[in-house]
Design a protein around this motif. Sequence first.
Motif, PDB file in Angstrom:
ATOM      1  N   TRP A   1       6.764 -15.651  -0.401  1.00 36.63           N
ATOM      2  CA  TRP A   1       7.653 -14.573   0.358  1.00 36.63           C
ATOM      3  C   TRP A   1       6.628 -14.011   2.090  1.00 36.63           C
ATOM      4  CZ3 TRP A   1      10.442 -11.542  -1.794  1.00 36.63           C
ATOM      5  CH2 TRP A   1      10.615 -10.051  -1.568  1.00 36.63           C
ATOM      6  N   ILE A   2       7.932 -13.734   2.097  1.00 35.36           N
ATOM      7  CA  ILE A   2       7.606 -12.806   3.894  1.00 35.36           C
ATOM      8  C   ILE A   2       7.891 -11.427   3.256  1.00 35.36           C
ATOM      9  CG2 ILE A   2       7.856 -13.021   6.527  1.00 35.36           C
ATOM     10  CD1 ILE A   2       6.842 -15.529   5.475  1.00 35.36           C
ATOM     11  N   SER A   3       6.907 -10.671   3.521  1.00 36.51           N
ATOM     12  CA  SER A   3       7.023  -9.264   3.538  1.00 36.51           C
ATOM     13  C   SER A   3       7.808  -8.985   4.636  1.00 36.51           C
ATOM     14  CB  SER A   3       5.559  -8.226   3.825  1.00 36.51           C
ATOM     15  OG  SER A   3       4.439  -9.144   2.559  1.00 36.51           O
ATOM     16  N   PRO A   4       8.082  -7.327   4.382  1.00 35.31           N
ATOM     17  CA  PRO A   4       8.815  -6.114   4.965  1.00 35.31           C
ATOM     18  C   PRO A   4       7.693  -5.550   6.251  1.00 35.31           C
ATOM     19  CG  PRO A   4       9.731  -5.930   2.491  1.00 35.31           C
ATOM     20  CD  PRO A   4       8.772  -6.676   2.803  1.00 35.31           C
ATOM     21  N   VAL A   5       8.696  -5.743   7.853  1.00 34.03           N
ATOM     22  CA  VAL A   5       7.768  -5.806   8.483  1.00 34.03           C
ATOM     23  C   VAL A   5       7.867  -4.319   8.966  1.00 34.03           C
ATOM     24  CG1 VAL A   5       6.617  -7.525   8.414  1.00 34.03           C
ATOM     25  CG2 VAL A   5       7.999  -7.052   9.862  1.00 34.03           C
ATOM     26  N   VAL A   6       6.775  -3.385   9.548  1.00 35.31           N
ATOM     27  CA  VAL A   6       6.707  -2.981  10.940  1.00 35.31           C
ATOM     28  C   VAL A   6       7.055  -3.290  12.399  1.00 35.31           C
ATOM     29  CG1 VAL A   6       5.936  -0.500  12.109  1.00 35.31           C
ATOM     30  CG2 VAL A   6       6.145  -0.445   9.150  1.00 35.31           C
TER      31      VAL A   6
ATOM     32  N   ASP B   1       7.179  -0.903   2.149  1.00 40.56           N
ATOM     33  CA  ASP B   1       7.495  -1.235   0.736  1.00 40.56           C
ATOM     34  C   ASP B   1       8.240   0.521   0.340  1.00 40.56           C
ATOM     35  OD1 ASP B   1       8.668  -2.404  -1.383  1.00 40.56           O
ATOM     36  OD2 ASP B   1       6.026  -2.268  -2.394  1.00 40.56           O
ATOM     37  N   GLY B   2       9.252   0.410   0.208  1.00 37.22           N
ATOM     38  CA  GLY B   2      10.082   1.250  -0.158  1.00 37.22           C
ATOM     39  C   GLY B   2      10.223   2.232   1.217  1.00 37.22           C
ATOM     40  N   ASP B   3       8.862   4.146   0.739  1.00 39.02           N
ATOM     41  CA  ASP B   3       8.092   4.854   0.904  1.00 39.02           C
ATOM     42  C   ASP B   3       7.033   4.339   1.413  1.00 39.02           C
ATOM     43  OD1 ASP B   3      10.535   6.354   0.914  1.00 39.02           O
ATOM     44  OD2 ASP B   3      10.108   7.083  -0.957  1.00 39.02           O
ATOM     45  N   ASP B   4       6.448   3.869   0.929  1.00 41.17           N
ATOM     46  CA  ASP B   4       5.190   3.076   1.781  1.00 41.17           C
ATOM     47  C   ASP B   4       5.182   2.990   2.904  1.00 41.17           C
ATOM     48  OD1 ASP B   4       2.140   2.407   1.570  1.00 41.17           O
ATOM     49  OD2 ASP B   4       2.550   1.490  -0.098  1.00 41.17           O
ATOM     50  N   VAL B   5       5.024   3.035   3.894  1.00 39.40           N
ATOM     51  CA  VAL B   5       4.794   2.459   5.373  1.00 39.40           C
ATOM     52  C   VAL B   5       2.851   2.290   5.526  1.00 39.40           C
ATOM     53  CG1 VAL B   5       5.360   2.311   7.273  1.00 39.40           C
ATOM     54  CG2 VAL B   5       6.779   3.099   5.342  1.00 39.40           C
ATOM     55  N   THR B   6       2.002   0.974   6.051  1.00 44.25           N
ATOM     56  CA  THR B   6       1.212   0.562   6.731  1.00 44.25           C
ATOM     57  C   THR B   6       1.277  -0.123   7.707  1.00 44.25           C
ATOM     58  OG1 THR B   6       0.111   0.209   4.398  1.00 44.25           O
ATOM     59  CG2 THR B   6      -1.098  -0.430   5.781  1.00 44.25           C
ATOM     60  N   ILE B   7       0.745   1.459   8.757  1.00 47.38           N
ATOM     61  CA  ILE B   7       0.815   0.992  10.051  1.00 47.38           C
ATOM     62  C   ILE B   7      -1.260   0.619  10.270  1.00 47.38           C
ATOM     63  CG2 ILE B   7       0.967   1.654  12.170  1.00 47.38           C
ATOM     64  CD1 ILE B   7       2.982   1.830  11.090  1.00 47.38           C
TER      65      ILE B   7
ATOM     66  N   SER C   1      -2.918  -0.348  12.898  1.00 39.97           N
ATOM     67  CA  SER C   1      -3.607   0.282  13.823  1.00 39.97           C
ATOM     68  C   SER C   1      -4.054   1.606  13.347  1.00 39.97           C
ATOM     69  CB  SER C   1      -2.768   0.233  15.605  1.00 39.97           C
ATOM     70  OG  SER C   1      -1.637   1.247  14.903  1.00 39.97           O
ATOM     71  N   GLY C   2      -2.710   2.422  12.957  1.00 31.92           N
ATOM     72  CA  GLY C   2      -3.323   3.943  12.597  1.00 31.92           C
ATOM     73  C   GLY C   2      -3.011   4.473  14.054  1.00 31.92           C
ATOM     74  N   ASP C   3      -2.299   4.341  15.172  1.00 33.39           N
ATOM     75  CA  ASP C   3      -1.564   5.002  15.769  1.00 33.39           C
ATOM     76  C   ASP C   3      -0.554   5.970  14.817  1.00 33.39           C
ATOM     77  OD1 ASP C   3      -0.467   6.048  17.505  1.00 33.39           O
ATOM     78  OD2 ASP C   3       0.086   4.285  18.973  1.00 33.39           O
ATOM     79  N   GLU C   4      -0.730   7.046  15.081  1.00 34.46           N
ATOM     80  CA  GLU C   4       0.387   8.269  14.507  1.00 34.46           C
ATOM     81  C   GLU C   4       1.470   8.219  15.246  1.00 34.46           C
ATOM     82  OE1 GLU C   4       0.371   9.789  11.608  1.00 34.46           O
ATOM     83  OE2 GLU C   4      -0.921   8.288  11.114  1.00 34.46           O
ATOM     84  N   ARG C   5       1.697   7.954  16.825  1.00 36.58           N
ATOM     85  CA  ARG C   5       3.037   7.566  17.493  1.00 36.58           C
ATOM     86  C   ARG C   5       3.585   6.548  17.023  1.00 36.58           C
ATOM     87  NH1 ARG C   5       0.838   5.856  23.062  1.00 36.58           N
ATOM     88  NH2 ARG C   5      -0.292   4.921  21.728  1.00 36.58           N
ATOM     89  N   ILE C   6       3.442   5.230  16.570  1.00 34.92           N
ATOM     90  CA  ILE C   6       4.054   4.822  15.872  1.00 34.92           C
ATOM     91  C   ILE C   6       4.951   5.124  14.569  1.00 34.92           C
ATOM     92  CG2 ILE C   6       4.378   2.494  14.807  1.00 34.92           C
ATOM     93  CD1 ILE C   6       2.101   1.361  16.807  1.00 34.92           C
ATOM     94  N   ARG C   7       4.301   5.327  13.918  1.00 38.56           N
ATOM     95  CA  ARG C   7       4.313   6.228  12.876  1.00 38.56           C
ATOM     96  C   ARG C   7       5.332   6.724  12.206  1.00 38.56           C
ATOM     97  NH1 ARG C   7       3.049   6.163   7.451  1.00 38.56           N
ATOM     98  NH2 ARG C   7       1.349   4.592   8.112  1.00 38.56           N
ATOM     99  N   ALA C   8       5.404   8.018  13.777  1.00 41.43           N
ATOM    100  CA  ALA C   8       5.884   9.509  14.462  1.00 41.43           C
ATOM    101  C   ALA C   8       7.634   9.010  15.470  1.00 41.43           C
ATOM    102  CB  ALA C   8       5.463   9.853  15.412  1.00 41.43           C
ATOM    103  N   LYS C   9       7.923   6.848  15.305  1.00 41.43           N
ATOM    104  CA  LYS C   9       8.723   6.878  15.908  1.00 41.43           C
ATOM    105  C   LYS C   9       9.387   6.021  14.543  1.00 41.43           C
ATOM    106  CE  LYS C   9       7.211   5.246  20.639  1.00 41.43           C
ATOM    107  NZ  LYS C   9       8.592   5.935  21.330  1.00 41.43           N
ATOM    108  N   ILE C  10       9.029   6.121  13.774  1.00 44.95           N
ATOM    109  CA  ILE C  10      10.055   5.316  12.637  1.00 44.95           C
ATOM    110  C   ILE C  10      11.508   6.041  12.391  1.00 44.95           C
ATOM    111  CG2 ILE C  10       9.835   4.369  10.163  1.00 44.95           C
ATOM    112  CD1 ILE C  10       6.749   4.084  10.215  1.00 44.95           C
ATOM    113  N   THR C  11      12.088   5.114  12.171  1.00 45.41           N
ATOM    114  CA  THR C  11      13.730   5.833  12.285  1.00 45.41           C
ATOM    115  C   THR C  11      14.379   4.848  10.985  1.00 45.41           C
ATOM    116  OG1 THR C  11      14.603   4.599  13.933  1.00 45.41           O
ATOM    117  CG2 THR C  11      14.087   6.563  14.743  1.00 45.41           C
TER     118      THR C  11
END
Length: 350
Positions: free
Chosen positions: A316-321, A332-338, A340-350
């Motif tokens: 199995w190959i996971s869905p990735v960011v 996985d669904g609404d659960d996103v694990t970043i 690096s902990g970089d909130e700038r990356i999280r803010a860019k998710i579209t």
Amino acid sequence: MAMSLTWDDVLVWRCRQQLLHRPAEAADPLVVVEALAGVQAQVTSYAEQAVAVRQAEPDPARVRDAIAQRRLVKTWAARGTLHLLEPAQAAAQLALIGAARTWETASWQKTFVTLAQLERIAAAAYEALDNRVLTRDQLTEAIVGHSGDETLREHLGSGWGAVLKPLAWQGLLVYGPSDDERRVTFTRPDTYVPGWRGLPEPAEAARVAIPAYLRAFGPAPAAAFDQWLLRGASKKAALRQWFADLLADGVIAEVDVEGERLYARTADLESLGAVEDFDEVRLLPAFDQFVLGPGTADTRVVPKEHRAQVSRAAGWISPVVAHRGRVVGVWDGDDVTIWSGDERIRAKIT
């Protein structure tokens, strides 16, 4: 002197090569599939998502239409897994996979069928699928009836298709459209795929398959191409010759990436020398080519400490960011694990 590049630039460059910037031409699924040298389709919905994430206006129906129109071929290709492929790329990949003759090994024959049995299966399938589309059960009955060998029934009925894959790799069989009950079907490419010319000789096939791989996942070593295509099972002398011929003919060139001598398409050198930035974040589906192309062992793309979260049990190959050519998390669904902990990356998710 070879062009000198950094890995940061190479990985950002690959993002646009893999159409993560969602250009207008990506509206045609065939453009996406061709740019990625195929899209894994073990699970149809993931293949549709892999195309959709590269489109400004996603529409899964376009993928289904392209398959129905026979503009895309579905068959067992890279690493023995199901893929959607542009027909010319399909023929080239199948020819190179078939050149390894992996089904001739003693271990394969001991596990599945003998070469004599496989020859009977191939002959029976070729006859049964002439201008016909058959379900797995129908094809099994035709082969068992033609060969008179009841012992083949169990192998032919397996959903993994182990004894049918060598037929695909010899250009004798591809997937057909699902029937009214959504059952898998098979047919012959020469009587089903418009303009099918059969499988080219390996040296000719390499001139299609290797540049196609480097277009999306280069610069890269020959070993990366081999691992992607056949889990490293290509005949090494042939592999070296394919790359040497392309190099001699100017189709590919050597480049230096932080001290590594790698191969790139000559046609890509200009854009590699002036990389256009791409800082968007993309949520990619399971089994996306972004990961499968370089492979999960490539620590520049998948951090070594997080590989187990990407490459999981049972293949199995996971869905990735994805960000700037690297895997920076999983979702996985609404659960996103970043990671690096970089909130700038999280803010860019579209």
